[in-house]
Scaffold this motif. Sequence first.
Motif, PDB file in Angstrom:
ATOM      1  N   UNK A 114       3.218  -9.033   9.742  1.00 22.42           N
ATOM      2  CA  UNK A 114       3.809  -9.499   9.556  1.00 22.42           C
ATOM      3  C   UNK A 114       3.636 -10.835   9.794  1.00 22.42           C
ATOM      4  N   UNK A 115       4.577 -11.942   9.305  1.00 24.95           N
ATOM      5  CA  UNK A 115       4.289 -13.635   9.134  1.00 24.95           C
ATOM      6  C   UNK A 115       3.277 -14.047   7.704  1.00 24.95           C
ATOM      7  N   UNK A 116       3.227 -12.590   7.072  1.00 25.25           N
ATOM      8  CA  UNK A 116       3.020 -12.959   5.324  1.00 25.25           C
ATOM      9  C   UNK A 116       1.828 -12.851   5.434  1.00 25.25           C
ATOM     10  N   UNK A 117       1.425 -11.286   6.290  1.00 19.41           N
ATOM     11  CA  UNK A 117       0.277 -10.420   6.464  1.00 19.41           C
ATOM     12  C   UNK A 117       0.466  -9.927   6.056  1.00 19.41           C
ATOM     13  N   UNK A 118      -0.375  -9.796   4.349  1.00 21.56           N
ATOM     14  CA  UNK A 118      -0.025  -8.171   4.097  1.00 21.56           C
ATOM     15  C   UNK A 118      -0.746  -7.321   4.259  1.00 21.56           C
ATOM     16  N   UNK A 119       0.120  -5.759   3.784  1.00 29.46           N
ATOM     17  CA  UNK A 119      -0.512  -4.710   4.137  1.00 29.46           C
ATOM     18  C   UNK A 119      -1.922  -3.880   3.914  1.00 29.46           C
ATOM     19  N   UNK A 141      -1.437   6.426  13.787  1.00 29.64           N
ATOM     20  CA  UNK A 141      -1.326   5.123  14.633  1.00 29.64           C
ATOM     21  C   UNK A 141      -1.329   3.958  13.687  1.00 29.64           C
ATOM     22  N   UNK A 142      -1.109   2.213  13.536  1.00 30.23           N
ATOM     23  CA  UNK A 142      -1.186   1.924  12.567  1.00 30.23           C
ATOM     24  C   UNK A 142      -0.942   0.626  13.006  1.00 30.23           C
ATOM     25  N   UNK A 143      -0.735  -0.530  12.651  1.00 30.17           N
ATOM     26  CA  UNK A 143      -0.417  -1.947  12.217  1.00 30.17           C
ATOM     27  C   UNK A 143       0.403  -2.347  11.090  1.00 30.17           C
ATOM     28  N   UNK A 144       1.307  -2.868  11.207  1.00 30.47           N
ATOM     29  CA  UNK A 144       2.795  -3.428  10.048  1.00 30.47           C
ATOM     30  C   UNK A 144       1.700  -4.791  10.437  1.00 30.47           C
ATOM     31  N   UNK A 150       0.399  -1.220   0.190  1.00 36.02           N
ATOM     32  CA  UNK A 150      -0.030   0.253   0.140  1.00 36.02           C
ATOM     33  C   UNK A 150       0.926   0.943   0.160  1.00 36.02           C
ATOM     34  N   UNK A 151       0.290   2.777  -0.357  1.00 39.81           N
ATOM     35  CA  UNK A 151       1.252   3.756  -0.692  1.00 39.81           C
ATOM     36  C   UNK A 151      -0.155   4.564  -0.603  1.00 39.81           C
ATOM     37  N   UNK A 152       0.440   5.497   0.141  1.00 40.34           N
ATOM     38  CA  UNK A 152      -0.375   6.698   1.163  1.00 40.34           C
ATOM     39  C   UNK A 152      -0.305   7.966   0.411  1.00 40.34           C
ATOM     40  N   UNK A 153       0.849   8.118  -0.514  1.00 41.02           N
ATOM     41  CA  UNK A 153       0.997   9.990  -1.953  1.00 41.02           C
ATOM     42  C   UNK A 153      -0.052  10.509  -1.775  1.00 41.02           C
ATOM     43  N   UNK A 159      -4.497   1.254   7.774  1.00 44.37           N
ATOM     44  CA  UNK A 159      -2.754   2.381   7.199  1.00 44.37           C
ATOM     45  C   UNK A 159      -3.430   3.102   7.588  1.00 44.37           C
ATOM     46  N   UNK A 160      -2.133   4.510   6.941  1.00 44.60           N
ATOM     47  CA  UNK A 160      -2.088   5.791   7.274  1.00 44.60           C
ATOM     48  C   UNK A 160      -3.527   6.448   6.348  1.00 44.60           C
ATOM     49  N   UNK A 161      -3.578   5.450   5.040  1.00 46.04           N
ATOM     50  CA  UNK A 161      -5.020   6.036   4.004  1.00 46.04           C
ATOM     51  C   UNK A 161      -6.745   5.628   4.481  1.00 46.04           C
TER      52      UNK A 161
END
Length: 611
Positions: free
Chosen positions: A144-149, A139-142, A46-49, A154-156
């Motif tokens: 792990x363990x193969x999970x995708x964004x 704030x957010x969650x990153x 994901x991106x949040x430009x 996320x920020x958006x």
Amino acid sequence: MDDQNRNLILATALSFAVILVWFLLFPPPEPTTPPETAQTEVQATESGTTTGVAVPSGTGEQAGTPQIAPVETKTRAQALAQTPRVPIETARLSGSLSLVGGRIDDLSLNKYHVTIAKDSPNVTLFTPAGAPEAYYALYGWAPAGGLSYDAVPGPTTRWEVESGTTLSEDNPVTLRWDNGNGLIFRRTISVDDHYMFTMTQSVENTTGDEVRMAPYGIIARHGTPTNLKNFYILHEGVIEMADGELEELKYKKVVDLPVDPGERAAAERRDISSNGWIGFTDHYWMSTLIPDPGQSFTSVTKYTQGNDTFQTDVRLPVMTVGAGTTEQMSTYLFAGPKEWETIRYYQNDLGIDRFVDSIDWGWFFFLTKPIFRALHFLHGVLGNMGLAIICLTLFIKALLFPLAYKSYVSMSKMKKLQPEMERIKEQAGDDRMKMQQEVMALYKREKVNPAAGCLPILLQIPIFFSLYKVIFVTLELRQQPFFGWIHDLSAPDPTSILNLFGLLPFAPPGPGSFLAVFSIGAWPILMGISMWLQMKLNPAPTDKTQAAIFNWMPLIFTFMLGRFASGLVIYWFFNNIITFTQQFIIMRSQGVKPDLLGNMFGRLRKKTKAQ
């Protein structure tokens, strides 16, 4: 007087000026940067430009956090209107949080105004991305363990309000986001009656498999703040407590950090085992990310050159959320003024390690802390910070009086011996060795120690600088009035001799003018006069060059302190007056009758007759 003693007295008298110039020109060394630590990041999709954030790339168990990306510049009002918002209304704070990303990005301080003018706006702390000098917390969650964004907020992410309509002291707000694949995220935001937010992030796993992810918090600033004081005795920039060790990095030092390939930016990472916090500190305001005491985490200081953005992160450990379970994590966000009582309360009540040290106490912290506490107490009793400074001056003079008494007695004896020293000088002529021998014999015979007057002056120097530090740095003296024309003890005297203190119909030159150095106010002039009177009680040096230097010192100090905080000048004035009074009375008790004006007019008459 021999060269050694003469030089000692001269060095003591001039030490104040030397240390002042040194302190201003040569700041203390910046903290060294510890070795870089390794970190890998998880896959990002994901991106949040458009809203100022982009996520990192890479794979691994240790979760990464978003990076700031370029944004379109708008006015503050346009940036606020771009996203749906939840109002923030407390007795001390006002603003809103954005439902895009769930950010706290609009915050003003109700008790504090930009200037002392009645119509001055409130101080603005946070500003949304897209506006000039954007500054916010997200704030957010990153994953792990193969999970995708895509699977985590996320920020958006566009959150919906599950409960609460306005965030206030008694009304928390809960945001909810369903990823559509069995994971339901909630973020409950609460705020106390001062400046502390509590962010509780939870994830409900309704899938049939366990998932892994890590919560994070970010404070981001777009660009170097334009209102920096850039003064050597004040730290502005990143501030961090890492397991009991205070770390400070000015913005220019953050820019110069080595590039971390994993962060794709200049960055510094620390693994903190149990107690710490990190954020940005200004002159009077601060924003800080604070995990629960005892919680381990990774702190990150980052600068992204491409978009000129500073960032501080708190990255918590990866959590495993089992199938059919819910996990949550709470952290704090402080966003407000560095009020001593408030942050001391958070330190004691919430267990935030050394939170009071977010105030820049400086090298002489063992003096600045008790001096501030004394001023704070006296201000509470007297209701006027200027009177508190005067009372503190009396206390300091009383504390140093035993040493001062010995010093003034010694000076009185030297003053008494002045005619005899002049006679020795005339008899010795150019034979300096003979003059020094006879002067030393005179001192020995009369039991006089010419260096005895130095100690009180030397003790005054660290006290003076500590008081200056307190007046300049602490919020409690900001915009505090005294009497008359002094409406802000932390600012210079607003009057000027150039317009006869307001009698002439024009404003004095501003700070940008070369004439500003001559724009001396009434209090600095009074301080210079008091210093001249006090110095006239001291025995005059026999050397003409030294005597000339001493005569010029009151004028030099008048200009040196002319643009200093008026509270410091008032302190120095009353310190001189008390010193003069003490010394005058002691000299009279020793049989010496000071004749300040008579001595001056006598020298003028002697010079006139010679001509």
